[in-house]
Every structure is written in structure tokens, then in C-alpha cells.
Design a protein around this motif. Structure first.
Motif, PDB file in Angstrom:
ATOM      1  N   UNK A 130      -4.820  -1.465   1.182  1.00  0.00           N
ATOM      2  CA  UNK A 130      -4.693  -0.434   0.152  1.00  0.00           C
ATOM      3  C   UNK A 130      -3.639  -0.823  -0.885  1.00  0.00           C
ATOM      4  N   UNK A 131      -2.612  -1.550  -0.453  1.00  0.00           N
ATOM      5  CA  UNK A 131      -1.620  -2.045  -1.411  1.00  0.00           C
ATOM      6  C   UNK A 131      -2.265  -3.024  -2.385  1.00  0.00           C
ATOM      7  N   UNK A 132      -3.206  -3.830  -1.888  1.00  0.00           N
ATOM      8  CA  UNK A 132      -3.949  -4.710  -2.791  1.00  0.00           C
ATOM      9  C   UNK A 132      -4.760  -3.901  -3.810  1.00  0.00           C
ATOM     10  N   UNK A 133      -5.438  -2.870  -3.331  1.00  0.00           N
ATOM     11  CA  UNK A 133      -6.234  -2.041  -4.244  1.00  0.00           C
ATOM     12  C   UNK A 133      -5.349  -1.382  -5.297  1.00  0.00           C
ATOM     13  N   UNK A 267      -7.754   7.717  -4.178  1.00  0.00           N
ATOM     14  CA  UNK A 267      -6.818   6.795  -4.811  1.00  0.00           C
ATOM     15  C   UNK A 267      -6.084   5.978  -3.745  1.00  0.00           C
ATOM     16  N   UNK A 268      -5.773   4.713  -4.015  1.00  0.00           N
ATOM     17  CA  UNK A 268      -5.034   3.894  -3.026  1.00  0.00           C
ATOM     18  C   UNK A 268      -3.684   4.487  -2.641  1.00  0.00           C
ATOM     19  N   UNK A 269      -3.024   5.197  -3.561  1.00  0.00           N
ATOM     20  CA  UNK A 269      -1.753   5.821  -3.204  1.00  0.00           C
ATOM     21  C   UNK A 269      -1.939   6.832  -2.073  1.00  0.00           C
ATOM     22  N   UNK A 270      -3.022   7.593  -2.144  1.00  0.00           N
ATOM     23  CA  UNK A 270      -3.305   8.552  -1.074  1.00  0.00           C
ATOM     24  C   UNK A 270      -3.688   7.823   0.204  1.00  0.00           C
ATOM     25  N   UNK A 271      -4.481   6.785   0.096  1.00  0.00           N
ATOM     26  CA  UNK A 271      -4.869   6.027   1.284  1.00  0.00           C
ATOM     27  C   UNK A 271      -3.649   5.394   1.951  1.00  0.00           C
ATOM     28  N   UNK A 272      -2.679   4.992   1.162  1.00  0.00           N
ATOM     29  CA  UNK A 272      -1.457   4.439   1.744  1.00  0.00           C
ATOM     30  C   UNK A 272      -0.728   5.481   2.583  1.00  0.00           C
ATOM     31  N   UNK A 273      -0.631   6.702   2.070  1.00  0.00           N
ATOM     32  CA  UNK A 273       0.043   7.743   2.848  1.00  0.00           C
ATOM     33  C   UNK A 273      -0.745   8.075   4.109  1.00  0.00           C
ATOM     34  N   UNK A 351       3.061  13.075   1.396  1.00  0.00           N
ATOM     35  CA  UNK A 351       1.673  13.117   0.944  1.00  0.00           C
ATOM     36  C   UNK A 351       1.411  14.367   0.118  1.00  0.00           C
ATOM     37  N   UNK A 352       1.958  15.498   0.532  1.00  0.00           N
ATOM     38  CA  UNK A 352       1.797  16.717  -0.256  1.00  0.00           C
ATOM     39  C   UNK A 352       2.455  16.577  -1.622  1.00  0.00           C
ATOM     40  N   UNK A 353       3.638  15.960  -1.657  1.00  0.00           N
ATOM     41  CA  UNK A 353       4.315  15.736  -2.934  1.00  0.00           C
ATOM     42  C   UNK A 353       3.512  14.781  -3.812  1.00  0.00           C
ATOM     43  N   UNK A 354       2.928  13.762  -3.203  1.00  0.00           N
ATOM     44  CA  UNK A 354       2.123  12.810  -3.966  1.00  0.00           C
ATOM     45  C   UNK A 354       0.931  13.501  -4.609  1.00  0.00           C
ATOM     46  N   UNK A 355       0.246  14.359  -3.870  1.00  0.00           N
ATOM     47  CA  UNK A 355      -0.902  15.065  -4.437  1.00  0.00           C
ATOM     48  C   UNK A 355      -0.476  15.932  -5.614  1.00  0.00           C
ATOM     49  N   UNK A 356       0.662  16.585  -5.484  1.00  0.00           N
ATOM     50  CA  UNK A 356       1.161  17.397  -6.589  1.00  0.00           C
ATOM     51  C   UNK A 356       1.456  16.532  -7.818  1.00  0.00           C
ATOM     52  N   UNK A 357       2.054  15.360  -7.596  1.00  0.00           N
ATOM     53  CA  UNK A 357       2.356  14.461  -8.707  1.00  0.00           C
ATOM     54  C   UNK A 357       1.086  13.918  -9.357  1.00  0.00           C
ATOM     55  N   UNK A 358       0.093  13.583  -8.539  1.00  0.00           N
ATOM     56  CA  UNK A 358      -1.162  13.095  -9.092  1.00  0.00           C
ATOM     57  C   UNK A 358      -1.854  14.174  -9.912  1.00  0.00           C
ATOM     58  N   UNK A 359      -1.843  15.404  -9.412  1.00  0.00           N
ATOM     59  CA  UNK A 359      -2.422  16.513 -10.160  1.00  0.00           C
ATOM     60  C   UNK A 359      -1.750  16.641 -11.521  1.00  0.00           C
TER      61      UNK A 359
END
Length: 457
Positions: A130-133, A267-273, A351-359
Motif C-alpha cells: 500500500x505504501x507503493x500505491x 485510498x492507500x492511506x486508508x488501506x495503510x491504517x 483512522x477516524x482522524x484520517x477519514x475526517x481529513x480526507x473528507x
């Protein structure tokens, strides 16, 4: 032979020169369509030459090898012992308990610890994948932004350079007319302030050209980091701008939180979490395996020689089982499990914070994209046509002795500034589209290129 222009003839010639400048402004974009280095070619070169991607692929392979290696039991142990030899004679036949013993022992893994170790290494391999993606998406985005910046500076530089060249020609024509008209009494040729205004605008354009050259060189040097040396000076294919436009499905998803969340969760960021949470869960199970007993088995064969009378002695075979006693690791393992649980909860919170940031990021870019698109439509449908009408009106008024030449120069400069501002806005619009592509590449559709005729309307 040099002609002498006076009165209306001088003004008519000035109008012709202004028309030449206008033609240059209208055709500058067409001149930028020469074959060169396209955006997709630049992206391909960047992906092929990125050391970070190579490093992550190697790490992924290493983790997968570790996962396969983790499933094997530890090696058995073999022991060869000489037991119960008498110290007075060191004779193999003197005592009945003297023997040569060959033993083997095997320790068994605790519970399912090997399976969980292999699973964790596999999760680490997935995290590296996922880091590659993510790296590929980031590289495509960053290289595209560099390409856009260099392409915009190059287009503006070409536009300004052509305008400067013709303005210099216009200044030379006005100087000749001024010298010729000054010797004629009652002539209405160019005034000295016309010459000063043309010279001032020429110097301003020179400074703008130097600034654009500086911007282009800065962006191009950063872009060349990802290109082969042979393409370090290749022109950019300006008619191949980033042609990505969010699809209707993406626009529809912006109004529905659940649909948008489903898109962002790819998104790869979500897959990483997700991988980090699963890895933390594996650590919990590994810590729990410490409470399981560790068993071991042993087997040995003892060879004995003949007795003093020459009679054979029976050999010995021994079998045994061992198990460790978890007397002192109870509280320690509980603390290990508790620590692993807290790490998993921390990853879930991230992960919850990441989703908020992506939104927040994707909605902000979507709003910017729509506003920039509206501004481009305003430029094309209202502002630039009005600038053209103003330029034509000033030229007509100057030809009828109602305006001076400064008004013509000002109108021509406004057209140049309008074209460059539109070029800057077009760059920002495509930058926003590239950022949206970073969040949801599967929800982009190609935008048909804008023709030179459409841009001139």
C-alpha cells in the motif's frame, strides 16, 4: 526609401501595428503546440526512475519471505554424550552404566504463535504494498504539478516574448515617425509622451519576461529530477495538459457521505491504517500466546559395551516430554496484551482522524474546482470578449483622433494581462483536478482538449 507618415496616415499605421500585436496574442497558444514532452510521458519516466518505489518493492519481498520463514519450527537439537565412565580406568566395559548416548530434542511453538507471526509479516508486506500505491499516487500528483508549473511559465514566457518583440518594433516605428513628423509644421504625428509610454511598457515587459524565465527554470530543474538527461531541455507539449475531470459519479458522491466514504476507503492511506490495525491485532494474539505452555519432546539411545566376562549388555532407549511452568509471566503477559490493545485503539483513532481529513480535503478541492471552472467560463464568455471589444473601440477612436496612442497601448496590455491571467487560472484548475485525481483516480474522466479557436473566442 523611407516613407514619411503624418496625420491620419500615422494613426492608421499605428492601428495596423496594434492589430499585429493582437494577432500575436491570439496565435501564441497555437505556437505552443509543437511536439514535446507530454504529461503522461513525464509521469511514466518518474514512475520508472523512482528509487523509493524500488525500495518498497524490495521491502515487500523481504516481508513475504519472512512470512514464509516464520511458519517453520525451530531446529531440533542433537546431543552425543559419554556417560558414567569410571575415573580409575576409563574403561568402557568396566561398569554396567557406562554408555555412549545419542539424544535428540524438539521444542514445540507456543500455541498458534507461528501462524500469528507469519500473519503479521504478511500484513507488513501488505503495508509495504500500500505504501507503493500511495507513493505512485503522490508521484503522479507531484510530477503533474511540476509539469503544469513549468508548462504555464513556458507558455506565458512565449506569449510575453512575442509581445515584447512586436512592441519593440512598434517603438522603432514610432521613433521614426516622431523624427520625421517633428520637422513638419502643423503635423499631428506621434507625441513624445507616446514614445515614453511605449518605452516604459517595453521595460515592464522585459522585467516580466525575466520573472517568467526564472519561474520556468525553477520549475524545470525540479521536473528534470525525474527525467532522463537527454530530455532535460525537451519542450513541454502544452496541448497535452492534464485532461482529468471528475466524473458524474464522483460529483454525485460528494452529496452523500456514505458513498464518498466508500470511495475514500479505497485510498492507500486508508488501506495503510487497516493494515496497521490488523498488525496491532496480531500483536495482541502473539502476546496471548505467551500464556500457552511450550512443550518439548526428547528421545535418546544409549549404547553399552560388553561386560568383563564378554557378555553383551542391553542398550538403553529413553523418551521424555518437557513443559515450561508459567509461574512468573502472568502479570507480564497481561501487561503486554494491554499494551497491544492500546496500540490497536490508537491506530483506530488515527483512522477516524484520517477519514475526517480526507473528507475535508476532497470537499475543499471539489469546491475550488467548481469555482475555478466558473471563473474560466466567465473569462471566456464575458471578460475576454469585453477586453477585445474595448481594444477595438480604442483603435477606432484613435483612428478618429478622439484618443491618444497611450490608450491603444493600455488596451493591448490589458489583453496580454487577460490572456496570462486566464493561463494562470487554467493551471490552477488543472492542479485542483490533479489533486482530486489523487483521492479518487477511478472516478475521473477525460476532458476534451480546448482548441485554439475556442480559446480565442
Amino acid at each position: 526609401m523611407m516613407s514619411i507618415f503624418t496625420g491620419r496616415h500615422s494613426r492608421a499605421q499605428a492601428i495596423v501595428c496594434a492589430q499585429v500585436i493582437l494577432c500575436v496574442l491570439l496565435t501564441a497558444r497555437a505556437l505552443a503546440s509543437e511536439p514535446g514532452l507530454s504529461l503522461e510521458q513525464t509521469r511514466t519516466y518518474a514512475l520508472q526512475s523512482d528509487p523509493a518505489l524500488v525500495s518498497q518493492r524490495q521491502l515487500e519481498q523481504a516481508f513475504r519471505q519472512d512470512s514464509a520463514a516464520s511458519r517453520y519450527w525451530p531446529n531440533p537439537k542433537i546431543a552425543l554424550n559419554a556417560q558414567n565412565f569410571p575415573t580409575d580406568s576409563w574403561s568402557f566395559e568396566q561398569e554396567p552404566m557406562t554408555q555412549i548416548q545419542l539424544g535428540i530434542s524438539q521444542m514445540l511453538p507456543r500455541g498458534d504463535s507461528l501462524d500469528w507471526q507469519a500473519k503479521k509479516q504478511s500484513l507488513m508486506a501488505g503495508l509495504s504494498h500500500e505504501t507503493q500505491s500511495l507513493r505512485m499516487r503522490e508521484l503522479r500528483r507531484d510530477v503533474s504539478l511540476l509539469w503544469l508549473e513549468a508548462a504555464r511559465a513556458q507558455a506565458a514566457e512565449q506569449l510575453t516574448a512575442e509581445h515584447l518583440q512586436h512592441l519593440q518594433q512598434q517603438a522603432a516605428v514610432l521613433n521614426r515617425r516622431y523624427r520625421n513628423a517633428s520637422g513638419l509644421n502643423g503635423s499631428s504625428g506621434p507625441q513624445q509622451q507616446d514614445l515614453l509610454r511605449v518605452e516604459l511598457e517595453t521595460q515592464r515587459i522585459r522585467e516580466r519576461l525575466l520573472n517568467l524565465q526564472q519561474q520556468y527554470q525553477a520549475a524545470r530543474q525540479r521536473l528534470n529530477e525525474w527525467l532522463p538527461p537527454a530530455l532535460a531541455s525537451a519542450p513541454l507539449q502544452l496541448n497535452d495538459e492534464p485532461l482529468f475531470q471528475p466524473s458524474l459519479a464522483f460529483a454525485t458522491a460528494m452529496a452523500d457521505d456514505q458513498t464518498l466514504a466508500a470511495i475514500l476507503m479505497q485510498h492507500p492511506l486508508w488501506a495503510q491504517t487497516d493494515n496497521r490495525i490488523a498488525s496491532a491485532a496480531a500483536d495482541i494474539e502473539l502476546a496471548r500466546q505467551e500464556d500457552k505452555a511450550q512443550w518439548g519432546i526428547q528421545a535418546s539411545y544409549g549404547y553399552r559395551g560388553e561386560d568383563a566376562m564378554g557378555h553383551d549388555r542391553a542398550d538403553f532407549v529413553s523418551l521424555g516430554v518437557s513443559v515450561d511452568l508459567p509461574l512468573f509471566n502472568g502479570e507480564r503477559n497481561q501487561r503486554k496484551v494491554a499494551a497491544s490493545v492500546r496500540r490497536r485503539e490508537a491506530e483506530q483513532t488515527r483512522q477516524q482522524l484520517l477519514l475526517r481529513q480526507l473528507f475535508s480535503a476532497v470537499r475543499n478541492d471539489w469546491a475550488q474546482y467548481q469555482l475555478q471552472q466558473q471563473r474560466l467560463e466567465f473569462y471566456d464568455q464575458t471578460l475576454l470578449p469585453q477586453i477585445n471589444r474595448q481594444l477595438q473601440a480604442v483603435k477606432n477612436s484613435y483612428g478618429q483622433d478622439r484618443d491618444d496612442y497611450n490608450d491603444v497601448i493600455r488596451a493591448v496590455m490589458e489583453r496580454l494581462n487577460g490572456d496570462i491571467e486566464r493561463l494562470n487560472l487554467l493551471r490552477e484548475w488543472h492542479k485542483t483536478a490533479i489533486r482530486l485525481e489523487f483521492y479518487a483516480p477511478g472516478f475521473s474522466s477525460e476532458l476534451p482538449p480546448v482548441s485554439a479557436a475556442q480559446r480565442q473566442e
